[in-house]
Scaffold this motif. Structure first.
Motif, PDB file in Angstrom:
ATOM      1  N   ASP A 148       0.821  -1.212   0.000  1.00 51.39           N
ATOM      2  CA  ASP A 148       0.000   0.000   0.000  1.00 51.39           C
ATOM      3  C   ASP A 148       0.860   1.270   0.000  1.00 51.39           C
ATOM      4  O   ASP A 148       0.338   2.373   0.111  1.00 51.39           O
ATOM      5  CB  ASP A 148      -0.976   0.002   1.186  1.00 51.39           C
ATOM      6  N   GLN A 161       4.261   7.425   3.180  1.00 52.98           N
ATOM      7  CA  GLN A 161       4.220   6.591   1.992  1.00 52.98           C
ATOM      8  C   GLN A 161       5.319   7.068   1.048  1.00 52.98           C
ATOM      9  O   GLN A 161       5.739   8.222   1.120  1.00 52.98           O
ATOM     10  CB  GLN A 161       2.876   6.767   1.287  1.00 52.98           C
ATOM     11  N   SER A 200       4.999   7.865  -1.985  1.00 53.72           N
ATOM     12  CA  SER A 200       4.545   9.003  -2.794  1.00 53.72           C
ATOM     13  C   SER A 200       4.572  10.313  -2.009  1.00 53.72           C
ATOM     14  O   SER A 200       4.595  11.387  -2.597  1.00 53.72           O
ATOM     15  CB  SER A 200       3.164   8.738  -3.387  1.00 53.72           C
ATOM     16  N   THR A 228       7.430  15.146  -5.355  1.00 47.51           N
ATOM     17  CA  THR A 228       6.802  16.435  -5.644  1.00 47.51           C
ATOM     18  C   THR A 228       5.393  16.156  -6.166  1.00 47.51           C
ATOM     19  O   THR A 228       5.057  15.021  -6.488  1.00 47.51           O
ATOM     20  CB  THR A 228       7.574  17.177  -6.744  1.00 47.51           C
ATOM     21  N   ILE A 229       4.577  17.206  -6.248  1.00 47.53           N
ATOM     22  CA  ILE A 229       3.203  17.007  -6.712  1.00 47.53           C
ATOM     23  C   ILE A 229       3.195  16.379  -8.106  1.00 47.53           C
ATOM     24  O   ILE A 229       2.486  15.424  -8.365  1.00 47.53           O
ATOM     25  CB  ILE A 229       2.431  18.348  -6.758  1.00 47.53           C
ATOM     26  N   GLY A 230       4.023  16.935  -8.998  1.00 42.18           N
ATOM     27  CA  GLY A 230       4.096  16.392 -10.356  1.00 42.18           C
ATOM     28  C   GLY A 230       4.490  14.923 -10.312  1.00 42.18           C
ATOM     29  O   GLY A 230       3.908  14.087 -11.004  1.00 42.18           O
ATOM     30  N   GLY A 231       5.467  14.605  -9.467  1.00 44.92           N
ATOM     31  CA  GLY A 231       5.939  13.233  -9.321  1.00 44.92           C
ATOM     32  C   GLY A 231       4.852  12.327  -8.756  1.00 44.92           C
ATOM     33  O   GLY A 231       4.695  11.178  -9.171  1.00 44.92           O
ATOM     34  N   LYS A 232       4.088  12.872  -7.802  1.00 45.51           N
ATOM     35  CA  LYS A 232       3.020  12.111  -7.177  1.00 45.51           C
ATOM     36  C   LYS A 232       1.969  11.727  -8.224  1.00 45.51           C
ATOM     37  O   LYS A 232       1.491  10.603  -8.280  1.00 45.51           O
ATOM     38  CB  LYS A 232       2.394  12.987  -6.090  1.00 45.51           C
ATOM     39  N   LEU A 233       1.597  12.710  -9.042  1.00 44.34           N
ATOM     40  CA  LEU A 233       0.594  12.456 -10.085  1.00 44.34           C
ATOM     41  C   LEU A 233       1.112  11.419 -11.074  1.00 44.34           C
ATOM     42  O   LEU A 233       0.384  10.525 -11.489  1.00 44.34           O
ATOM     43  CB  LEU A 233       0.252  13.761 -10.822  1.00 44.34           C
ATOM     44  N   TYR A 234       2.378  11.561 -11.420  1.00 49.86           N
ATOM     45  CA  TYR A 234       2.958  10.609 -12.357  1.00 49.86           C
ATOM     46  C   TYR A 234       3.017   9.223 -11.735  1.00 49.86           C
ATOM     47  O   TYR A 234       2.739   8.205 -12.373  1.00 49.86           O
ATOM     48  CB  TYR A 234       4.353  11.060 -12.784  1.00 49.86           C
ATOM     49  N   GLU A 267       1.056   7.969  -9.447  1.00 47.60           N
ATOM     50  CA  GLU A 267      -0.284   7.374  -9.379  1.00 47.60           C
ATOM     51  C   GLU A 267      -0.797   6.930 -10.744  1.00 47.60           C
ATOM     52  O   GLU A 267      -1.511   5.944 -10.848  1.00 47.60           O
ATOM     53  CB  GLU A 267      -1.280   8.379  -8.778  1.00 47.60           C
ATOM     54  N   THR A 268      -0.477   7.706 -11.781  1.00 51.99           N
ATOM     55  CA  THR A 268      -1.073   7.424 -13.086  1.00 51.99           C
ATOM     56  C   THR A 268      -0.219   6.505 -13.947  1.00 51.99           C
ATOM     57  O   THR A 268      -0.744   5.870 -14.854  1.00 51.99           O
ATOM     58  CB  THR A 268      -1.342   8.726 -13.875  1.00 51.99           C
ATOM     59  N   PRO A 294       0.598   1.792 -11.603  1.00 48.79           N
ATOM     60  CA  PRO A 294      -0.071   0.791 -12.444  1.00 48.79           C
ATOM     61  C   PRO A 294       0.917  -0.115 -13.180  1.00 48.79           C
ATOM     62  O   PRO A 294       0.710  -1.334 -13.248  1.00 48.79           O
ATOM     63  CB  PRO A 294      -0.863   1.632 -13.449  1.00 48.79           C
ATOM     64  N   LEU A 305      11.965  10.734 -11.500  1.00 50.38           N
ATOM     65  CA  LEU A 305      11.037  11.375 -10.572  1.00 50.38           C
ATOM     66  C   LEU A 305      11.823  12.362  -9.730  1.00 50.38           C
ATOM     67  O   LEU A 305      13.040  12.241  -9.607  1.00 50.38           O
ATOM     68  CB  LEU A 305      10.394  10.332  -9.649  1.00 50.38           C
ATOM     69  N   GLU A 365       2.316  22.708 -12.018  1.00 48.21           N
ATOM     70  CA  GLU A 365       3.618  22.054 -11.851  1.00 48.21           C
ATOM     71  C   GLU A 365       3.663  20.736 -12.612  1.00 48.21           C
ATOM     72  O   GLU A 365       4.650  20.425 -13.286  1.00 48.21           O
ATOM     73  CB  GLU A 365       3.899  21.803 -10.368  1.00 48.21           C
ATOM     74  N   LEU A 420      -6.400  -2.546  -9.919  1.00 46.44           N
ATOM     75  CA  LEU A 420      -5.117  -3.250  -9.863  1.00 46.44           C
ATOM     76  C   LEU A 420      -4.747  -3.625  -8.434  1.00 46.44           C
ATOM     77  O   LEU A 420      -4.210  -4.685  -8.179  1.00 46.44           O
ATOM     78  CB  LEU A 420      -4.005  -2.371 -10.447  1.00 46.44           C
TER      79      LEU A 420
END
Lengths: 427, 258
Positions: free
Chosen positions: A51, A77, A79, A83-89, A91-92, A96, A109, B133, B241
């Motif tokens: 998790d 965690q 994540s 950074t925020i950009g890294g976090k979004l990347y 997760e997306t 996965p 990252l 950002e 997933l």
């Protein structure tokens, strides 16, 4: 003797060598404990539960990020360190992919240190499974990518600059091109005129040119030409050809004389440099009254012959045989032809981009005969209709059309009186 | 597009979100196929789709994707479907239902967020600056380009075996397209559309999701009249997933319920 690889994989026979001074540092390597290797490795290590909660982290990463172990383990965690950009990347994309592939390697990252500073990193993760094949935890290695990121930034900036320069070049080429072909043609009473320029490349100025301009009341000059080559060198010739043709036509509008004038200018101008050639058709239109049409005198120098599409549905070349390329020899010979342009007739000028287009179906090039057949299928046709049909034809060549192509059509509109048609062109 | 599963079962269309392709559903599909006719597809620009069909004009708003979904449902010709949209596709589903309610029987919104940006009392989870950002990062190609996507798109001359492997792998997307899709995904605000949804709707949120926190799930549930809310015991934005069994069960229970 070759130097053995790192401690834990060292060959035992190396350790029992008889040279003490070599044995001593190697013993030290053997004592490099697994624990120490993990904690002080030259990369960051991080283990998380499935998790994402951090279960284990090495000292190197703690030092890089400025955290104490107890601040991370069990509290944050993975994540949370991004950074925020890294976090979004993460997760997306990252997460996965990791779930599906069981590993993700070398992802760029940015990690956020305790003091808010950023650590560009290359992150690789693998999923460790238990005895039953169930995912147990995620092992992650983190490499410092400061230098690599700086290098990438340079690459990116260089690419953006190149893109920018390319745009600038295209703008310049387009602007220059506009100065070489008229943005709009001079209206001629009793004549419908249509033109089209197909650019083979947005980066380079094309070598084709044309114009239509008034000379005296009831009299106009027109030309269509093609300079060998393209780009800045061709533009110089195009520019010279255009103003020389216009100036020469004013002093002596006899078409063969106009071409001779340009030929002299080209020979004089480019004597020293590599020679500059062009092909030109120059014509003189004399109005014979709005309802009658025009008397046309054409002179050609090495240019593909004009095509006359008549009101009666026939179409033929207007040959100017023997006319020589301009700019090659000082006393070039040019051939003259005359014709009458009557209501319903259309005269078409073009450059060889059209006839030289590659057409695999026809075995090679499109060709003069195919163009004539096409013209016969069109005639009778007004100027705008002819240019529209030829534009579609050019489009159908696709990749086969690899040269600039100019089209200029001049037609005398049919009279609008009931069913009455006047005569066509020369017989 | 693929259609699998029970021919006599209800039709369930699964739509993936930003960042991946239909592979994202691979762990729930076997379970869903036991009950439903399952339709899988890749959005234009993603996965195995025809990339030449993509244009920045059509796909710089969600509407291009919405029209694709409507056309897909019409072409299927299998009657009203249950549309399961993950992440940004949940909003694509909402917009499609609002436009063509007759094509849809039910709607499942998996980890939906109608807007990622905080606005007054609404907490999307991110500030406009945060999203900027991300977009800056994507614009400068760092995240998508230099990392996993690049070897796939560019080939990998130094390690051809890697390029080969990734080419046949998951979540392929041209960085140029990814950038536009990211912009659409994270800058769209569809809060006002939620109340127009007129078909039975399940909101399935993830218990621990940094992209779509529980407040957002609750908001979507409140805004869609008569919707059901399920909180999956999963971590992250992709419960299909991380908790496939639970996710499949929630979808099955909702589609089979009256």
């Amino acid at each position: 003797m070759t130097v053995p690889p790192g401690g834990e994989e060292a060959d035992e026979s190396w350790a029992v060598g008889d040279r003490d001074q070599e044995q001593l540092p190697f013993t030290a390597l053997l004592e490099d404990s697994v624990e120490d290797l993990y904690e002080n490795a030259p990369c960051g290590y991080l283990s998380t539960l499935m998790d994402g909660r951090i279960a284990k982290v090495n000292r190197t990463l703690l030092q890089w990020l400025g955290y104490r172990r107890e601040e991370l383990v069990g509290h944050k965690q993975f994540s949370d360190l991004l950074t925020i950009g890294g976090k979004l990347y993460h997760e997306t994309h990252f997460s996965p992919l990791l779930r599906m592939q069981g590993e993700v390697s070398g992802v760029a990252l940015e990690l956020k240190a305790a003091d808010g500073s950023r650590l560009p990193a290359l992150v690789t993760s693998t999923v460790k499974k238990d005895g039953d094949g169930e995912p147990l935890l995620i092992r992650t290695t983190i490499l410092d990518a400061h230098d690599r990121r700086a290098y990438e930034r340079e690459l990116l900036r260089a690419r953006q600059e190149a893109d920018h320069e390319r745009e600038r070049l295209q703008r310049l080429a387009t602007t220059l091109q506009r100065t070489l072909i008229p943005p709009a043609l001079e209206p001629v009473p009793g004549l419908e005129v249509a033109a089209r320029y197909h650019f083979a490349s947005a980066d380079e100025v094309g070598g084709d040119f044309y114009d239509l301009f008034p000379l005296a009341p009831g009299r106009w000059g027109f030309f269509m030409g093609d300079v060998r080559g393209k780009g800045a060198n061709a533009a110089v010739v195009t520019s010279l050809a255009r103003y020389t043709l216009r100036a020469a036509a004013v002093s002596d509008p006899v078409p063969a004389a106009v071409l001779a004038n340009l030929n002299t200018a080209l020979n004089r101008e480019f004597q020293e440099d590599e020679p500059r050639f062009c092909t030109v058709i120059f014509g003189l239109l004399t109005s014979e009254g709005e309802e009658t049409g025009f008397h046309v005198v054409l002179a050609g120098g090495g240019h593909p012959p004009a095509v006359l599409l008549r009101a009666d549905g026939s179409a033929d070349h207007v040959p100017t045989p023997g006319g020589q390329l301009l700019g090659v020899v000082p006393d070039a010979h040019f051939t003259t032809a005359t014709l009458e342009l009557r209501p319903g007739d259309t005269l078409l000028l073009y450059t060889d981009g059209l006839t030289e287009a590659r057409t695999p179906g026809l075995g090679g090039r499109y060709g003069d005969e195919a163009l004539l057949d096409f013209a016969r299928s069109l005639a009778p046709v007004p100027a705008s209709g002819a240019v529209a049909a030829l534009t579609d034809l050019l489009g159908s060549f696709g990749e086969g059309l690899d040269d600039d192509t100019a089209l200029l059509a001049m037609g005398v509109p049919r009279e609008h009186r009931d069913g009455e048609e006047t005569g066509a062109g020369p017989r | 597009m693929s259609v699998t599963g029970r021919k006599d079962g209800p039709v369930v269309v699964l739509a993936h979100g930003f960042g991946c392709d239909q592979n994202l559903w691979r762990l729930v599909v076997p379970e869903l196929e036991k009950h439903f006719r399952v339709v899988l597809f890749d959005h234009v620009g993603a996965g195995g789709s025809d990339v030449s069909a993509w244009s920045p004009e059509r796909y710089s708003t969600l509407d291009g994707y919405v029209q694709d979904v409507i056309e897909l449902c019409q072409e299927l010709g299998l009657g009203p479907v249950t549309f399961v949209g993950h992440s940004v596709s949940s909003m694509i589903g909402v917009l499609a239902v609002v436009q063509e309610p007759g094509l849809f029987d039910k709607l499942v919104l998996l980890t939906p967020s109608p807007s990622y940006i905080d606005d007054g009392d609404y907490r999307g989870g991110f500030s406009e600056q945060d999203i900027d950002e991300l977009l800056d990062s994507l614009d400068s190609n760092y995240l998508g380009w230099s990392a996993t996507v690049a070897p796939v798109i560019m080939g990998n001359p130094d390690r051809p075996e890697l390029g080969e492997e990734l080419t046949n792998s998951f979540c392929r997307m041209d960085p140029e397209i990814a950038r536009v899709f990211a912009r659409v995904t994270f800058l769209s605000d569809n809060r006002a559309d939620l109340s127009k949804v007129s078909v039975p709707t399940l909101v399935a949120e993830s218990a621990r999701d940094t992209l779509a926190p529980r407040e957002v799930g609750a908001f979507v549930h409140r805004q869609i009249p008569g919707s059901e809310l399920v909180t999956l015991d999963s971590t992250g934005h992709c419960p299909q997933l991380s908790a496939p069994q639970e996710t499949a069960e929630a979808i099955i229970a909702f589609v089979q319920g009256s």
